[in-house]
Structures are given as structure tokens and as C-alpha cells.
Design a protein around this motif. Structure first.
Motif, short mmCIF file in Angstrom:
data_model
loop_
_atom_site.label_atom_id
_atom_site.label_comp_id
_atom_site.label_asym_id
_atom_site.label_seq_id
_atom_site.Cartn_x
_atom_site.Cartn_y
_atom_site.Cartn_z
N PRO A 176 0.82 -1.22 0.00
CA PRO A 176 0.00 0.00 0.00
C PRO A 176 0.85 1.26 0.00
O PRO A 176 1.98 1.26 0.49
N HIS A 177 0.29 2.35 -0.56
CA HIS A 177 0.97 3.63 -0.61
C HIS A 177 0.31 4.60 0.36
O HIS A 177 -0.92 4.59 0.53
N HIS A 178 1.12 5.43 0.98
CA HIS A 178 0.58 6.45 1.87
C HIS A 178 -0.27 7.43 1.08
O HIS A 178 0.03 7.75 -0.08
N ALA A 179 -1.35 7.92 1.70
CA ALA A 179 -2.27 8.82 1.00
C ALA A 179 -1.55 10.07 0.48
O ALA A 179 -1.85 10.55 -0.62
N MET A 180 -0.61 10.59 1.25
CA MET A 180 0.10 11.79 0.80
C MET A 180 0.89 11.50 -0.47
O MET A 180 0.92 12.32 -1.41
N THR A 181 1.52 10.33 -0.53
CA THR A 181 2.28 9.96 -1.73
C THR A 181 1.36 9.83 -2.93
O THR A 181 1.71 10.24 -4.05
N VAL A 182 0.18 9.27 -2.70
CA VAL A 182 -0.81 9.14 -3.78
C VAL A 182 -1.23 10.52 -4.28
O VAL A 182 -1.29 10.79 -5.48
N HIS A 183 -1.51 11.42 -3.34
CA HIS A 183 -1.97 12.76 -3.71
C HIS A 183 -0.88 13.58 -4.40
O HIS A 183 -1.17 14.42 -5.25
N GLN A 184 0.37 13.34 -4.04
CA GLN A 184 1.46 14.08 -4.66
C GLN A 184 1.57 13.79 -6.16
O GLN A 184 2.15 14.59 -6.90
N GLN A 185 1.00 12.68 -6.59
CA GLN A 185 1.04 12.37 -8.02
C GLN A 185 0.26 13.39 -8.85
O GLN A 185 0.56 13.60 -10.03
N PHE A 186 -0.73 14.04 -8.23
CA PHE A 186 -1.44 15.10 -8.94
C PHE A 186 -0.49 16.26 -9.23
O PHE A 186 -0.53 16.85 -10.31
N LEU A 187 0.37 16.57 -8.26
CA LEU A 187 1.33 17.66 -8.46
C LEU A 187 2.32 17.33 -9.57
O LEU A 187 2.57 18.14 -10.47
N SER A 188 2.89 16.14 -9.51
CA SER A 188 3.90 15.78 -10.51
C SER A 188 3.29 15.68 -11.90
O SER A 188 3.92 16.08 -12.90
N THR A 189 2.07 15.17 -12.01
CA THR A 189 1.41 15.08 -13.31
C THR A 189 1.14 16.46 -13.89
O THR A 189 1.16 16.66 -15.11
N ALA A 190 0.90 17.43 -13.01
CA ALA A 190 0.67 18.81 -13.45
C ALA A 190 1.97 19.56 -13.71
O ALA A 190 1.94 20.74 -14.07
N GLY A 191 3.10 18.89 -13.52
CA GLY A 191 4.39 19.54 -13.73
C GLY A 191 4.78 20.47 -12.60
O GLY A 191 5.60 21.38 -12.79
N LEU A 192 4.22 20.26 -11.41
CA LEU A 192 4.47 21.13 -10.27
C LEU A 192 5.47 20.48 -9.31
O LEU A 192 5.64 19.26 -9.29
N ASP A 193 6.09 21.33 -8.51
CA ASP A 193 6.98 20.86 -7.46
C ASP A 193 6.16 20.09 -6.43
O ASP A 193 5.10 20.55 -5.99
N THR A 194 6.63 18.92 -6.04
CA THR A 194 5.87 18.08 -5.11
C THR A 194 6.19 18.36 -3.65
O THR A 194 5.69 17.67 -2.77
N THR A 195 7.01 19.38 -3.39
CA THR A 195 7.33 19.73 -2.01
C THR A 195 6.07 20.17 -1.27
O THR A 195 5.29 20.96 -1.77
N ILE A 196 5.89 19.64 -0.07
CA ILE A 196 4.73 19.97 0.74
C ILE A 196 5.09 21.08 1.71
O ILE A 196 6.07 20.98 2.46
N ASP A 197 4.30 22.14 1.70
CA ASP A 197 4.53 23.27 2.60
C ASP A 197 4.05 22.93 4.00
O ASP A 197 2.93 22.44 4.19
N ILE A 198 4.89 23.19 4.98
CA ILE A 198 4.54 22.98 6.38
C ILE A 198 4.89 24.26 7.14
O ILE A 198 5.96 24.82 6.92
N PRO A 199 4.03 24.75 8.01
CA PRO A 199 2.75 24.18 8.44
C PRO A 199 1.62 24.51 7.48
O PRO A 199 1.82 25.20 6.47
N LEU A 200 0.44 24.02 7.82
CA LEU A 200 -0.78 24.29 7.07
C LEU A 200 -1.55 25.38 7.80
O LEU A 200 -2.16 25.13 8.83
N PRO A 201 -1.52 26.62 7.30
CA PRO A 201 -2.20 27.71 8.01
C PRO A 201 -3.71 27.64 7.81
O PRO A 201 -4.20 27.51 6.68
N LEU A 202 -4.45 27.72 8.89
CA LEU A 202 -5.90 27.70 8.83
C LEU A 202 -6.47 28.87 9.63
O LEU A 202 -5.91 29.26 10.65
N LYS A 203 -7.57 29.40 9.14
CA LYS A 203 -8.27 30.43 9.90
C LYS A 203 -8.93 29.78 11.12
O LYS A 203 -9.23 28.59 11.11
N PRO A 204 -9.18 30.55 12.17
CA PRO A 204 -9.80 29.98 13.37
C PRO A 204 -11.14 29.32 13.05
O PRO A 204 -11.93 29.82 12.26
#
Length: 253
Positions: free
Chosen positions: A145-173
């Protein structure tokens, strides 16, 4: 003429879309990871307007993401009426691209109904689901099995985008008070004594037994080592394991 999914993997990355529809209805962990993927999209496609279809239960979380411009809340408990209502909302707009990051039958049906020339889905989608897409995102290399994040990163690579994940994830309250039982409100409410006290909430549930994790107690103790004044909550719909001392535990409202 039959469509060969393998051929779609050879197509060059598309130009940046002006209007992207993301379909990810559930679950909590996958939505958080998908948000990190879309945060990367927003950074690399700054002119793109992002619309997200998500189950109404999780809509406040997606609405808290500053890079998501519009949220369509799918009322699953409304049955077919809720599905048709969501499809009508989707069809009010034209999208340059749709990403079905979920891959199940309802999200695939929503993707099929969207007015868009590009409809992306995971290559692992088979049967009727696969008919909803005209471009397939490959599965990660290596045995499953593949980790969900690895699966989702394939959308980035297919789009020709950098697959680096930005941390942290800023959210409004996000206000939880109106969604909590009375017994829990004092714990989550901010007051003068707790404003500076870090709060960690862990969702211990999993949709499958093979995804269950036994490290919550160790993680909780690690938090207390680094943040001695913190508060820790374990939440879940299923019976919870006994928490270590100082850790509040209980079912979700």
C-alpha cells in the motif's frame, strides 16, 4: 474509440488553470493531506481560483483554508437529493480542470457532471469510475500500500508542479463551541488561563483495522515532554483505549 489510460500519462503538463475544482469528500486525515497538496498548488498557480467539494461535516475545515476560494458542501445524509443539489452547484460554473482526489463512485459522478475540458482521476479507478476522467494520475512507484500523501502528490507531478509539501498548514480559526456537547465546551473554550496553553486534538478512529495506529499514548507523552502545560484530547466515534494520566478522552459529539 477506446480510451487507453496509459496514453494520458504521456501528455505534457497543462498550462495553469484559472479555475480548478477539487473533489475530496471525506475523510478527515485525507482531507488534511489534500489541503497540503492544494496549498502547494495555490503557491505555484497563484492566479488559480480553487473550488472544493466536500461533505458538509468537513466543510468548516476546508473553509478555514485561506487558499480555497469557494466550498461546495455535499449533504450526504440527504441521499439522492443531496447529490443532485451538489451537482447543480457544480454545474453553475465552468472549470478549466477538475481533480478527483477521492476516487470513489460519488466523487467520480460529480467529476463527470462538471463542465470542464480536463477531468483528472487516479489511475487506480476502475470500472464506471474510470469513465469519468480523460486524464489519469499514475499510482506511486513501488508495491502497495501507498501512503495517502504519496498518492496525492502524483497530482502535483502530473501537473508539472513541485511536489514539495509546505509545512505548516495555516488555517483560519474554527469555532467548535456550537458543535460540542455541554460537557466539552469548558475544555475547548479559550479563557484567560488557557489562552497560552497549547491544545492538541487527536482523532483516534480509522476506517479500516489495518490503518489503526498504536502510537497515540507515546505521542501524547512526547507532547508533554516538549509542552508541559499543554492539553491533549483524544476523540473518536469508536471506543477509545485508556488514555495516559492527564489526557482527556471521550467520544465525538
Amino acid at each position: 474509440m477506446t480510451h487507453d489510460p496509459a496514453q494520458s500519462l504521456l501528455i505534457a503538463p497543462p498550462p495553469p488553470p484559472r479555475n480548478l475544482l477539487v473533489v475530496r469528500l471525506t475523510a478527515l486525515g485525507d482531507i488534511v493531506q489534500s489541503l497540503q497538496i492544494i496549498q502547494s498548488v495555490a503557491r505555484q498557480w497563484p492566479g488559480c481560483r480553487i473550488t472544493w467539494v466536500v461533505r458538509d461535516t468537513f466543510a468548516p475545515l476546508v473553509e478555514a483554508a485561506p487558499f480555497v476560494h469557494h466550498v461546495i458542501a455535499y449533504r450526504r445524509k440527504a441521499g439522492w437529493r443531496g447529490l443532485l443539489e451538489t451537482i447543480r452547484q457544480i454545474r453553475r460554473e465552468r472549470f478549466d480542470m477538475v481533480w478527483d482526489m477521492h476516487g470513489l463512485i460519488r466523487p467520480a459522478f460529480m467529476t463527470l457532471a462538471a463542465r470542464s475540458p480536463q477531468k483528472w482521476g487516479r489511475k487506480s479507478s476502475k470500472g464506471l469510475r474510470g469513465l469519468s476522467y480523460n486524464r489519469f494520475v499514475p499510482t506511486p512507484a513501488g508495491p502497495p500500500p501507498h501512503h495517502a500523501m504519496t498518492v496525492h502528490q502524483q497530482f502535483l507531478s502530473t501537473a508539472g508542479l513541485d511536489t514539495t509539501i509546505d509545512i505548516p498548514l495555516p488555517l483560519k480559526p474554527i469555532s467548535l463551541t456550537g458543535q460540542l456537547d455541554d460537557d466539552w465546551k469548558p475544555f475547548f473554550n479559550n479563557d484567560s488561563k488557557r489562552d497560552s496553553s497549547p491544545l492538541f486534538v487527536m482523532f483516534t478512529d480509522s476506517s479500516a483495522a489495518n490503518k489503526m495506529w498504536n502510537g497515540y499514548e507515546a505521542l501524547t507523552r512526547l507532547i508533554w515532554v516538549n509542552y508541559p502545560d499543554s492539553r491533549v484530547v483524544w476523540c473518536g466515534l469508536k471506543p477509545l483505549p485508556p488514555p495516559p494520566p492527564r489526557c482527556a478522552a471521550g467520544p465525538l459529539p
